[in-house]
Design a protein around this motif. Structure first.
Motif, PDB file in Angstrom:
ATOM      1  N   ASN A 288       9.621 -12.506 -14.669  1.00 14.75           N
ATOM      2  CA  ASN A 288       8.655 -11.828 -14.014  1.00 14.75           C
ATOM      3  C   ASN A 288       7.945 -12.331 -12.413  1.00 14.75           C
ATOM      4  O   ASN A 288       8.672 -13.788 -12.162  1.00 14.75           O
ATOM      5  CB  ASN A 288       7.266 -11.234 -14.943  1.00 14.75           C
ATOM      6  CG  ASN A 288       6.980 -12.900 -15.340  1.00 14.75           C
ATOM      7  OD1 ASN A 288       7.535 -13.485 -15.502  1.00 14.75           O
ATOM      8  ND2 ASN A 288       5.326 -13.205 -15.168  1.00 14.75           N
ATOM      9  N   ILE A 289       8.174 -11.749 -11.827  1.00 17.84           N
ATOM     10  CA  ILE A 289       7.762 -11.712 -10.139  1.00 17.84           C
ATOM     11  C   ILE A 289       6.063 -10.826 -10.113  1.00 17.84           C
ATOM     12  O   ILE A 289       6.402  -9.729  -9.843  1.00 17.84           O
ATOM     13  CB  ILE A 289       8.907 -11.620  -9.078  1.00 17.84           C
ATOM     14  CG1 ILE A 289       8.217 -12.462  -7.660  1.00 17.84           C
ATOM     15  CG2 ILE A 289       9.190  -9.897  -9.423  1.00 17.84           C
ATOM     16  CD1 ILE A 289       9.835 -12.746  -7.379  1.00 17.84           C
ATOM     17  N   SER A 290       5.425 -11.242  -8.950  1.00 16.98           N
ATOM     18  CA  SER A 290       4.484 -11.024  -8.342  1.00 16.98           C
ATOM     19  C   SER A 290       4.809  -9.683  -7.274  1.00 16.98           C
ATOM     20  O   SER A 290       5.581  -9.998  -6.754  1.00 16.98           O
ATOM     21  CB  SER A 290       3.175 -11.664  -8.320  1.00 16.98           C
ATOM     22  OG  SER A 290       3.287 -12.863  -7.003  1.00 16.98           O
ATOM     23  N   PHE A 291       3.424  -8.783  -7.444  1.00 20.77           N
ATOM     24  CA  PHE A 291       3.835  -7.974  -6.149  1.00 20.77           C
ATOM     25  C   PHE A 291       4.170  -8.808  -4.670  1.00 20.77           C
ATOM     26  O   PHE A 291       4.788  -8.230  -4.110  1.00 20.77           O
ATOM     27  CB  PHE A 291       2.706  -6.971  -6.173  1.00 20.77           C
ATOM     28  CG  PHE A 291       2.824  -5.510  -5.328  1.00 20.77           C
ATOM     29  CD1 PHE A 291       3.881  -4.931  -4.973  1.00 20.77           C
ATOM     30  CD2 PHE A 291       2.308  -6.511  -3.803  1.00 20.77           C
ATOM     31  CE1 PHE A 291       3.977  -3.596  -5.024  1.00 20.77           C
ATOM     32  CE2 PHE A 291       2.654  -4.920  -2.743  1.00 20.77           C
ATOM     33  CZ  PHE A 291       3.053  -3.569  -3.174  1.00 20.77           C
ATOM     34  N   VAL A 292       3.494  -9.611  -4.461  1.00 20.28           N
ATOM     35  CA  VAL A 292       2.850 -10.629  -3.566  1.00 20.28           C
ATOM     36  C   VAL A 292       4.235 -11.006  -2.758  1.00 20.28           C
ATOM     37  O   VAL A 292       4.983 -11.510  -2.100  1.00 20.28           O
ATOM     38  CB  VAL A 292       1.994 -11.234  -3.289  1.00 20.28           C
ATOM     39  CG1 VAL A 292       1.598 -12.148  -2.272  1.00 20.28           C
ATOM     40  CG2 VAL A 292       0.164 -10.551  -2.914  1.00 20.28           C
TER      41      VAL A 292
ATOM     42  N   PRO B 186       4.501   4.218  -2.714  1.00 27.27           N
ATOM     43  CA  PRO B 186       3.802   4.017  -4.218  1.00 27.27           C
ATOM     44  C   PRO B 186       4.799   3.735  -5.264  1.00 27.27           C
ATOM     45  O   PRO B 186       5.814   4.438  -5.468  1.00 27.27           O
ATOM     46  CB  PRO B 186       2.814   5.289  -4.569  1.00 27.27           C
ATOM     47  CG  PRO B 186       4.163   6.189  -3.414  1.00 27.27           C
ATOM     48  CD  PRO B 186       4.374   5.480  -2.188  1.00 27.27           C
ATOM     49  N   PHE B 187       5.058   2.838  -5.664  1.00 24.31           N
ATOM     50  CA  PHE B 187       5.649   2.701  -7.298  1.00 24.31           C
ATOM     51  C   PHE B 187       4.646   3.232  -8.731  1.00 24.31           C
ATOM     52  O   PHE B 187       4.128   1.851  -9.313  1.00 24.31           O
ATOM     53  CB  PHE B 187       5.438   0.809  -7.588  1.00 24.31           C
ATOM     54  CG  PHE B 187       6.356   0.336  -5.425  1.00 24.31           C
ATOM     55  CD1 PHE B 187       7.993   0.214  -6.085  1.00 24.31           C
ATOM     56  CD2 PHE B 187       5.636   0.355  -5.303  1.00 24.31           C
ATOM     57  CE1 PHE B 187       8.572   0.362  -4.742  1.00 24.31           C
ATOM     58  CE2 PHE B 187       6.497  -0.694  -3.986  1.00 24.31           C
ATOM     59  CZ  PHE B 187       8.029  -0.479  -3.445  1.00 24.31           C
ATOM     60  N   CYS B 188       5.077   4.000  -9.011  1.00 22.31           N
ATOM     61  CA  CYS B 188       4.270   5.195  -9.637  1.00 22.31           C
ATOM     62  C   CYS B 188       4.662   4.635 -11.467  1.00 22.31           C
ATOM     63  O   CYS B 188       4.319   5.002 -12.436  1.00 22.31           O
ATOM     64  CB  CYS B 188       3.312   6.346  -9.902  1.00 22.31           C
ATOM     65  SG  CYS B 188       4.682   7.230  -9.286  1.00 22.31           S
ATOM     66  N   GLY B 189       6.002   4.376 -10.941  1.00 28.44           N
ATOM     67  CA  GLY B 189       6.469   4.952 -12.975  1.00 28.44           C
ATOM     68  C   GLY B 189       7.223   3.032 -13.017  1.00 28.44           C
ATOM     69  O   GLY B 189       6.211   2.402 -13.251  1.00 28.44           O
ATOM     70  N   SER B 190       7.870   2.840 -13.625  1.00 29.43           N
ATOM     71  CA  SER B 190       8.629   1.326 -14.066  1.00 29.43           C
ATOM     72  C   SER B 190       8.706   0.049 -13.122  1.00 29.43           C
ATOM     73  O   SER B 190       8.815   0.749 -12.011  1.00 29.43           O
ATOM     74  CB  SER B 190      10.210   1.783 -14.452  1.00 29.43           C
ATOM     75  OG  SER B 190      10.281   0.602 -14.814  1.00 29.43           O
TER      76      SER B 190
ATOM     77  N   LEU C 133      13.606   0.348  -2.990  1.00 35.60           N
ATOM     78  CA  LEU C 133      13.805   1.500  -2.799  1.00 35.60           C
ATOM     79  C   LEU C 133      13.615   2.820  -3.990  1.00 35.60           C
ATOM     80  O   LEU C 133      13.123   3.832  -4.092  1.00 35.60           O
ATOM     81  CB  LEU C 133      14.459   1.970  -1.338  1.00 35.60           C
ATOM     82  CG  LEU C 133      14.141   1.741  -0.262  1.00 35.60           C
ATOM     83  CD1 LEU C 133      15.164   1.617   0.263  1.00 35.60           C
ATOM     84  CD2 LEU C 133      12.637   2.340  -0.088  1.00 35.60           C
ATOM     85  N   LYS C 134      14.932   2.043  -4.935  1.00 39.75           N
ATOM     86  CA  LYS C 134      15.053   2.788  -6.103  1.00 39.75           C
ATOM     87  C   LYS C 134      13.648   3.211  -7.180  1.00 39.75           C
ATOM     88  O   LYS C 134      13.950   4.352  -7.826  1.00 39.75           O
ATOM     89  CB  LYS C 134      15.979   2.663  -6.792  1.00 39.75           C
ATOM     90  CG  LYS C 134      16.510   3.087  -8.555  1.00 39.75           C
ATOM     91  CD  LYS C 134      18.133   2.346  -8.718  1.00 39.75           C
ATOM     92  CE  LYS C 134      18.567   3.535  -9.688  1.00 39.75           C
ATOM     93  NZ  LYS C 134      19.001   4.515  -9.405  1.00 39.75           N
ATOM     94  N   LEU C 135      13.170   2.253  -7.133  1.00 39.25           N
ATOM     95  CA  LEU C 135      11.994   2.286  -8.243  1.00 39.25           C
ATOM     96  C   LEU C 135      10.528   3.029  -7.648  1.00 39.25           C
ATOM     97  O   LEU C 135       9.358   3.889  -8.436  1.00 39.25           O
ATOM     98  CB  LEU C 135      10.922   0.906  -8.167  1.00 39.25           C
ATOM     99  CG  LEU C 135      12.287  -0.275  -8.987  1.00 39.25           C
ATOM    100  CD1 LEU C 135      11.152  -1.060  -9.653  1.00 39.25           C
ATOM    101  CD2 LEU C 135      11.396   0.259 -10.551  1.00 39.25           C
ATOM    102  N   ALA C 136      10.585   2.951  -6.180  1.00 40.65           N
ATOM    103  CA  ALA C 136       9.646   4.211  -5.256  1.00 40.65           C
ATOM    104  C   ALA C 136       9.713   5.798  -5.341  1.00 40.65           C
ATOM    105  O   ALA C 136      10.404   5.823  -5.693  1.00 40.65           O
ATOM    106  CB  ALA C 136       9.768   3.942  -4.208  1.00 40.65           C
ATOM    107  N   CYS C 137       7.697   5.738  -5.805  1.00 42.38           N
ATOM    108  CA  CYS C 137       7.986   7.335  -6.117  1.00 42.38           C
ATOM    109  C   CYS C 137       8.098   8.092  -4.724  1.00 42.38           C
ATOM    110  O   CYS C 137       7.767   7.463  -3.701  1.00 42.38           O
ATOM    111  CB  CYS C 137       7.110   7.531  -7.047  1.00 42.38           C
ATOM    112  SG  CYS C 137       6.286   6.844  -7.751  1.00 42.38           S
ATOM    113  N   GLY C 138       8.442   9.248  -5.025  1.00 45.76           N
ATOM    114  CA  GLY C 138       8.145  10.101  -3.797  1.00 45.76           C
ATOM    115  C   GLY C 138       9.024   9.979  -2.927  1.00 45.76           C
ATOM    116  O   GLY C 138      10.667   9.595  -3.053  1.00 45.76           O
ATOM    117  N   ASP C 139       9.059  10.796  -1.317  1.00 47.92           N
ATOM    118  CA  ASP C 139      10.422  10.446  -0.919  1.00 47.92           C
ATOM    119  C   ASP C 139      10.431   9.639   0.072  1.00 47.92           C
ATOM    120  O   ASP C 139       9.615   9.411   0.598  1.00 47.92           O
ATOM    121  CB  ASP C 139      10.291  12.261   0.101  1.00 47.92           C
ATOM    122  CG  ASP C 139      11.045  12.624   1.149  1.00 47.92           C
ATOM    123  OD1 ASP C 139      12.223  11.574   0.800  1.00 47.92           O
ATOM    124  OD2 ASP C 139      11.046  12.529   2.746  1.00 47.92           O
ATOM    125  N   THR C 140      11.951   8.758   0.243  1.00 45.84           N
ATOM    126  CA  THR C 140      11.809   7.884   0.677  1.00 45.84           C
ATOM    127  C   THR C 140      13.009   8.061   1.813  1.00 45.84           C
ATOM    128  O   THR C 140      13.724   7.065   2.200  1.00 45.84           O
ATOM    129  CB  THR C 140      12.838   6.276  -0.455  1.00 45.84           C
ATOM    130  OG1 THR C 140      13.893   7.055  -0.758  1.00 45.84           O
ATOM    131  CG2 THR C 140      11.519   6.273  -1.195  1.00 45.84           C
TER     132      THR C 140
END
Length: 272
Positions: free
Chosen positions: A56-60, A132-136, A150-157
């Motif tokens: 695991n790794i933190s967001f920051v 926004p990273f709203c999924g996995s 980018l694959k994890l991001a939600c919406g239009d990238t």
């Protein structure tokens, strides 16, 4: 360990050996230092994750890792371009070489390589982590990199992808084109040399640099400039490891095995 030892030895001999006090080896020593820094961004955490089995790794921490990875990768592109320019002047303008590649020019090329693009890379990192990273939250990669994020991001990238392509074109492809242009002129000059020995000697001073360029840029271009439709997590992992770990490992071997001056300097250092 081999990365630290190999590149560390290159740094030491380019500093202490009197025969290696030239612009070519000045850039080589700094390139080896950059390789150590570049690898240190990803490899220690990867080894720690393998040892502890905590992946695991933190967001920051992820954002900091990506930012430094982009900045150092950008520096490597420009430093490889500076090394190509040094070889161009040495072979195509040998009489003017001491004048053009003076201490001031070498320092300007080095400092420019390190700081060029830093604001842009910071801005690109901020843009990616503002998504926004709203999924996995499972990053299917060995470290924090742009394509899997980018694959994890939600919406239009699409805007972010355009920014990534623009960044790659400006800070990777432009130095690459400068390298290609330098070597076109170098090869043109070499083939005109009357002596076979002279042609071999001139080309041998460039061959190591060409191999490193091919390894680094080959994997990097495939990673960042290919279409989204061809995305493959397994392929990305392989090429990511190639330009972040494999190239730094082989860099000292490439330069030492194909360079008599480096071999002599290493032998003198070890005998002392």
């Amino acid at each position: 360990m081999s990365i630290l030892i190999g590149n560390g030895l290159i740094i030491i001999i380019t500093k202490v050996d009197a025969g290696l006090q030239t612009p070519m080896y000045f850039f080589l020593g700094n390139f080896s230092f950059l390789e150590i820094c570049y690898t240190s961004v990803t490899l220690p955490r990867m080894l720690s994750n393998l040892w502890t089995q905590k992946r695991n790794i933190s967001f920051v921490a992820c954002s900091i890792q990506l930012c430094f990875l982009l900045i150092l990768g950008n520096s490597e592109c420009f430093l490889l371009g500076g090394m190509a320019y040094d070889r161009y002047v040495a072979i195509c303008k040998p009489l003017y070489y001491p004048v053009i590649m003076n201490t001031k020019m070498c320092l300007q090329l080095l400092i420019g390589s390190w700081i060029a693009g830093i604001p842009v890379q910071i801005a690109l990192t901020y843009q990616i982590f503002s998504l926004p990273f709203c999924g996995s939250n499972e990053l299917n990669h060995v470290f924090c990199d742009i394509p899997p994020l980018l694959k994890l991001a939600c919406g239009d990238t699409s805007i972010n992808e355009l920014s990534v392509y623009a960044d790659a074109l400006l800070f990777a492809l432009v130095p690459f084109l400068l390298i290609v242009g330098s070597y076109v002129k170098i090869i043109t000059t070499i083939v005109k040399l009357p002596s076979v020995t002279g042609r071999y000697k001139a080309f041998s001073t460039c061959s190591s640099h060409l191999i490193v360029v091919a390894l680094f840029y080959g994997s990097g271009i495939i990673m960042y400039l290919r279409p989204k439709s061809s995305y493959s997590a397994r392929t990305d992992k392989v090429f990511s490891l190639f330009y972040t770990i494999v190239t730094p490992v082989f860099n000292p071997l490439i330069y030492s095995l194909r360079n008599k001056d480096v071999i002599v300097a290493l032998r003198n250092l070890l005998t002392k």
